[in-house]
Design an enzyme around this catalytic site. Structure first.
Site, PDB file in Angstrom:
ATOM      1  N   SER A 106     108.499 -28.391 -32.430  1.00  0.00           N
ATOM      2  CA  SER A 106     108.102 -28.522 -31.029  1.00  0.00           C
ATOM      3  C   SER A 106     106.700 -29.073 -30.815  1.00  0.00           C
ATOM      4  O   SER A 106     106.294 -29.297 -29.670  1.00  0.00           O
ATOM      5  CB  SER A 106     108.220 -27.167 -30.326  1.00  0.00           C
ATOM      6  OG  SER A 106     109.574 -26.815 -30.192  1.00  0.00           O
ATOM      7  N   LYS A 109     106.410 -31.957 -28.522  1.00  0.00           N
ATOM      8  CA  LYS A 109     106.288 -31.856 -27.066  1.00  0.00           C
ATOM      9  C   LYS A 109     104.886 -32.244 -26.563  1.00  0.00           C
ATOM     10  O   LYS A 109     104.703 -32.474 -25.359  1.00  0.00           O
ATOM     11  CB  LYS A 109     106.624 -30.439 -26.612  1.00  0.00           C
ATOM     12  CG  LYS A 109     108.091 -30.056 -26.867  1.00  0.00           C
ATOM     13  CD  LYS A 109     108.388 -28.665 -26.333  1.00  0.00           C
ATOM     14  CE  LYS A 109     109.861 -28.309 -26.471  1.00  0.00           C
ATOM     15  NZ  LYS A 109     110.209 -27.703 -27.757  1.00  0.00           N
ATOM     16  N   SER A 173     107.733 -23.445 -24.731  1.00  0.00           N
ATOM     17  CA  SER A 173     108.336 -24.495 -25.560  1.00  0.00           C
ATOM     18  C   SER A 173     109.801 -24.742 -25.214  1.00  0.00           C
ATOM     19  O   SER A 173     110.670 -24.765 -26.089  1.00  0.00           O
ATOM     20  CB  SER A 173     108.196 -24.130 -27.046  1.00  0.00           C
ATOM     21  OG  SER A 173     108.373 -25.253 -27.862  1.00  0.00           O
ATOM     22  N   LYS A 273      99.692 -26.648 -29.225  1.00  0.00           N
ATOM     23  CA  LYS A 273     101.148 -26.491 -29.238  1.00  0.00           C
ATOM     24  C   LYS A 273     101.649 -26.040 -30.590  1.00  0.00           C
ATOM     25  O   LYS A 273     101.263 -26.560 -31.634  1.00  0.00           O
ATOM     26  CB  LYS A 273     101.817 -27.831 -28.878  1.00  0.00           C
ATOM     27  CG  LYS A 273     103.332 -27.715 -28.709  1.00  0.00           C
ATOM     28  CD  LYS A 273     103.685 -26.922 -27.465  1.00  0.00           C
ATOM     29  CE  LYS A 273     105.178 -26.609 -27.390  1.00  0.00           C
ATOM     30  NZ  LYS A 273     105.588 -25.518 -28.313  1.00  0.00           N
TER      31      LYS A 273
END
Length: 429
Positions: A106, A109, A173, A273
């Protein structure tokens, strides 16, 4: 009768006085000769004064570069996977592991949010335009949940502002919201992925390839160095930096959600992130802000490929190796004086032996760490024939690998005066 003979001495005639015309001629001749002699002497004396003085010459005495003294810091790099650290505006703190493309989960992202925010910019606190969850997108939720994806609950017709959608993507997420945002922006997920790859190429992320906006697909790969490049760029967007620093957010349908990044708010960490899949392991792109010498300094890094059987273990591992990196980087960064006030930077040589120096008028200090190279630049305009003591003239600048120049003006040490007329004549005798 005696005869006497008388002898008479006759005086020579007196010389005739010179005529006035002859006397005048002699004096004219003598005067003319003297005038010629004086004129010749004057020409000899004045000739060097007619020659222009050569311009003063400048010789740099400061080296072209230096290195911050001391022992270079040793970073506590993770023993597995790969990592990279940088201080924007200063330099890279190094890397560990082989920088080869690997799945990033993730962390992908970050690019999704960056593409959205560059196409639809937001100011801090601005909600932005709204998007509506379609029936098809809502209907996909049960299957996505059955696959164990990271999601936020949605229903058909639910309206999210751009900010709320980005919060869903960056904090809990949400894979489904990444796909919803992609279709909202580009018309389809496929078209949006193409934009992600175009953006990566434009940023010089040569080790990166995106195959989906969520990072669930193991075909989405990158390197720690590339993710640091992206993270630095994304953090320049006010709305992005604001969102990733949040610990919680309140969203439609889902209500209150938490940020998966447990490091936010600790050791100065302000984002960015997390990522975790079976193929990627534990991953984290991060940023921290620390104060050094009264200045706010940002540290950006990425750690990829930390082992673990599932998401909680993988994230715990990546958090455990990241915290020492942040602390070590913060401890390494200091303000270092590379030029001190009064240091000689250049010498100036004028005609006939005149000379002075150009010295730094103030200290020049840079942010950095021991072992970091620093380039030293000197700019000196044409020096006039006369330069009073203390007069500012030119500058010296210090630059680290990617930092902005830090400068100080130069000032004349002693007065530089042009030679006198007598000195110039005597020099040419």
């Amino acid at each position: 009768m005696t005869d006497f003979t008388t002898t008479r001495t006759v005086a020579p005639p007196a010389p005739r006085p010179p005529s006035p015309r002859r006397t005048r001629g002699v004096w004219l001749l003598v005067s003319g000769l003297l005038t010629l002699l004086l004129a010749a002497a004057a020409l000899v004396a004045v000739a060097p004064l007619r020659q222009p003085l050569p311009a003063p010459t400048v010789t740099r005495t400061l080296p072209a570069s230096t290195v911050i003294p001391g022992k270079a810091p040793t970073m506590p790099w993770p023993t597995s996977g790969q990592a990279a650290l940088a201080v924007p505006g200063v330099a890279s703190l190094g890397t560990s592991g082989e920088q080869k493309p690997v799945p990033i989960g993730s962390v992908a992202k970050v690019m999704t949010a960056y593409v959205i925010l560059t196409a639809h910019p937001l100011d801090r606190g601005e909600p932005g335009p709204s998007l509506t969850v379609s029936a098809a997108q809502a209907a996909a939720y049960p299957a996505e949940r059955a696959r164990g994806e990271s999601l936020v609950p949605v229903v058909a017709g639910a309206r999210f502002t751009e900010r709320q959608a980005l919060q869903a993507v960056l904090l809990p997420s949400a894979n489904n919201m990444a796909r919803i945002l992609a279709a909202w922006d580009a018309g389809s997920v496929e078209a949006f992925v193409a934009k992600m790859n175009e953006t990566a190429a434009s940023l010089g992320m040569t080790g990166t390839r995106y195959t989906d906006p969520a990072g669930l697909d193991p075909g989405t790969v990158s390197t720690a160095v590339d993710q640091v490049t992206l993270a630095r760029t994304a953090m320049e967007l006010p709305a992005f930096a604001e969102i990733v620093a949040q610990k919680t957010a309140t969203l439609p349908v889902a209500g209150k959600v938490k940020n998966y990044n447990e490091l936010v708010g600790r050791d100065g960490v302000v984002g960015i992130k997390t990522g975790s899949t079976d193929e990627a392991g534990g991953c984290l792109a991060f940023a921290a802000v620390v104060t050094v010498g009264g200045r706010k300094v940002t540290i950006v890094g990425a750690v990829l490929g930390q082992p673990g059987a599932d998401t909680p273990v993988q994230l715990d591992r990546v958090f455990r190796v990241t915290r020492p990196l942040v602390r070590a980087a913060a401890a390494a960064i200091r303000v270092h004086q590379v030029v001190r006030a009064g240091d000689q930077v250049a010498t100036v040589r004028g005609p006939l032996g005149a000379a002075t120096t150009l010295d730094a008028s103030t200290d020049v200090a840079v942010l950095g760490w021991p072992g970091l190279p620093v380039r030293l630049d000197v700019e000196v305009p044409t020096v006039p024939a006369q330069l009073p003591a203390g007069r500012e003239h030119g500058q010296v600048s210090a630059v680290t690998g990617e930092g902005e120049p830090v400068s100080a003006t130069l000032a004349a040490g002693a007065a530089l005066d042009p030679p006198s007329t007598w000195d110039r004549i005597r020099e040419h005798r």
